[in-house]
Write a protein that holds these residues in place. Structure first.
Motif, PDB file in Angstrom:
ATOM      1  N   LYS A 102     -44.643 -63.255  74.814  1.00  0.00           N
ATOM      2  CA  LYS A 102     -45.934 -62.508  75.526  1.00  0.00           C
ATOM      3  C   LYS A 102     -47.053 -63.461  75.461  1.00  0.00           C
ATOM      4  N   ASN A 103     -46.788 -64.690  74.743  1.00  0.00           N
ATOM      5  CA  ASN A 103     -47.963 -65.370  74.634  1.00  0.00           C
ATOM      6  C   ASN A 103     -47.914 -66.766  75.776  1.00  0.00           C
ATOM      7  N   GLU A 104     -46.629 -66.512  76.506  1.00  0.00           N
ATOM      8  CA  GLU A 104     -46.607 -67.934  77.611  1.00  0.00           C
ATOM      9  C   GLU A 104     -47.792 -68.104  78.332  1.00  0.00           C
ATOM     10  N   TRP A 105     -48.408 -66.857  78.770  1.00  0.00           N
ATOM     11  CA  TRP A 105     -49.766 -67.118  79.855  1.00  0.00           C
ATOM     12  C   TRP A 105     -50.671 -68.147  79.197  1.00  0.00           C
ATOM     13  N   ASP A 108     -51.267 -73.396  78.769  1.00  0.00           N
ATOM     14  CA  ASP A 108     -51.355 -73.917  79.865  1.00  0.00           C
ATOM     15  C   ASP A 108     -52.517 -75.175  79.720  1.00  0.00           C
ATOM     16  N   GLN A 143     -46.864 -77.448  83.513  1.00  0.00           N
ATOM     17  CA  GLN A 143     -47.998 -76.512  83.745  1.00  0.00           C
ATOM     18  C   GLN A 143     -49.179 -77.281  84.178  1.00  0.00           C
ATOM     19  N   GLU A 226     -38.495 -65.889  88.232  1.00  0.00           N
ATOM     20  CA  GLU A 226     -39.125 -66.045  86.672  1.00  0.00           C
ATOM     21  C   GLU A 226     -37.905 -65.495  85.898  1.00  0.00           C
TER      22      GLU A 226
END
Length: 227
Positions: A102-105, A108, A143, A226
Motif C-alpha cells: 500500500k506504500n508503493e506509491w 519515487d 522510478q 502491474e
C-alpha cells in the motif's frame, strides 16, 4: 563500489554477503545490531546507529558511497533514509525496500528513491510469469526514469521464433536486455535468434508495454502488466 546498507536483518545481511562476494565495499548500519549479527558478515564494516539521524549518516560518510540500500522492515525509515541520502549527501543511487504494498506509491523520486523493490510485487510477478505464457509481466520499475523491466515468454508457434534480433523492430523506447533459455542467461546480440519458450527481458516505458505484447503475442489478450 562502496555500498551502505541500512538495516542488518536477514535481507540486509543477504545483500551485503552477495556484494562482498562481488568485491564491493559494504557498510551495514543498524541501531539494534549486536555482535551475533556482525559475526555473520564479518567482512563488512558495521555502524551501530540510527540511520534516520544526520549525524549517523555523516559518520557513515554517505557522501563517499556509490549506492545506499534502505533495507529495513519499516517503510518510514526506508523513505527517510533515501530522502536524506539524495538531498543531503548527493548519493548517485538509492534502492529502497517496500514492505507494505500500500506504500508503493510513495517510493519515487520525490522521496529520493531511484529503485523501489517490493517483495510482494516480485513474488507475484514470478508466479504470473510461471503460469502465463505470452503475458507481459512487469518485474520492477526504475522510478527516476519512469522505465520498467518487463518479461514475456515467447509463445509456441510465434512468428518471431527463429527471427534474428537485429531484424526485429522493437517499439520505441524498448530495449531487449536479456534472454533466458533453459535456465541459461544470454546477452543478446543482433545476430542471435529468439526461440519459442524464451523468456525475454526488456527495459521499456509504460506507454509501450501494450504494443510490445501485441507485437510478440498478438493472440494473448492484453492485461495490465502491474503485478
Amino acid at each position: 563500489m562502496r555500498v551502505v546498507i541500512v538495516g542488518a536483518g536477514s535481507v540486509g545481511r543477504s545483500i551485503a554477503q552477495e556484494l562482498l562476494l562481488s568485491g564491493h565495499q559494504v557498510l551495514l548500519i543498524d541501531k539494534d545490531a549486536d555482535d551475533v549479527q556482525a559475526s555473520r558478515v564479518p567482512e563488512a564494516s558495521w555502524l551501530l546507529a540510527d540511520a534516520c539521524e544526520l549525524a549517523s549518516l555523516e559518520e557513515a560518510r554517505l557522501e563517499e558511497c556509490d549506492v545506499v540500500v534502505a533495507a529495513t522492515g519499516d517503510d518510514k525509515v526506508n523513505l527517510v533514509v533515501s530522502l536524506l541520502a539524495k538531498t543531503e549527501f548527493g548519493v548517485p543511487r538509492t534502492v529502497a525496500r517496500v514492505n507494505n504494498p500500500k506504500n508503493e506509491w510513495m517510493f519515487d523520486e520525490s522521496w529520493g528513491v531511484d529503485v523501489a523493490v517490493s517483495t510482494p510485487r516480485l513474488m507475484t510477478a514470478l508466479i504470473e510469469e510461471a503460469v502465463s505464457i505470452g503475458d507481459l509481466v512487469r518485474i520492477f520499475e526504475f522510478q527516476q526514469g519512469r522505465a520498467a523491466m518487463v518479461e514475456l515468454t515467447l509463445p509456441d508457434r510465434s512468428e518471431f521464433a527463429g527471427r534474428r534480433i537485429g531484424d526485429v523492430r522493437w517499439p520505441e523506447d524498448t530495449v531487449l536486455v536479456a534472454i533466458i533459455r533453459g535456465q541459461r542467461p544470454i546477452a543478446p546480440t543482433p545476430d542471435d535468434a529468439i526461440e519459442s519458450g524464451d523468456e525475454l527481458l526488456f527495459i521499456t516505458t509504460a506507454e509501450q508495454e501494450a504494443q510490445l505484447q501485441r507485437l510478440l503475442a498478438p493472440d494473448v489478450k492484453p492485461r495490465s502488466a502491474e503485478a
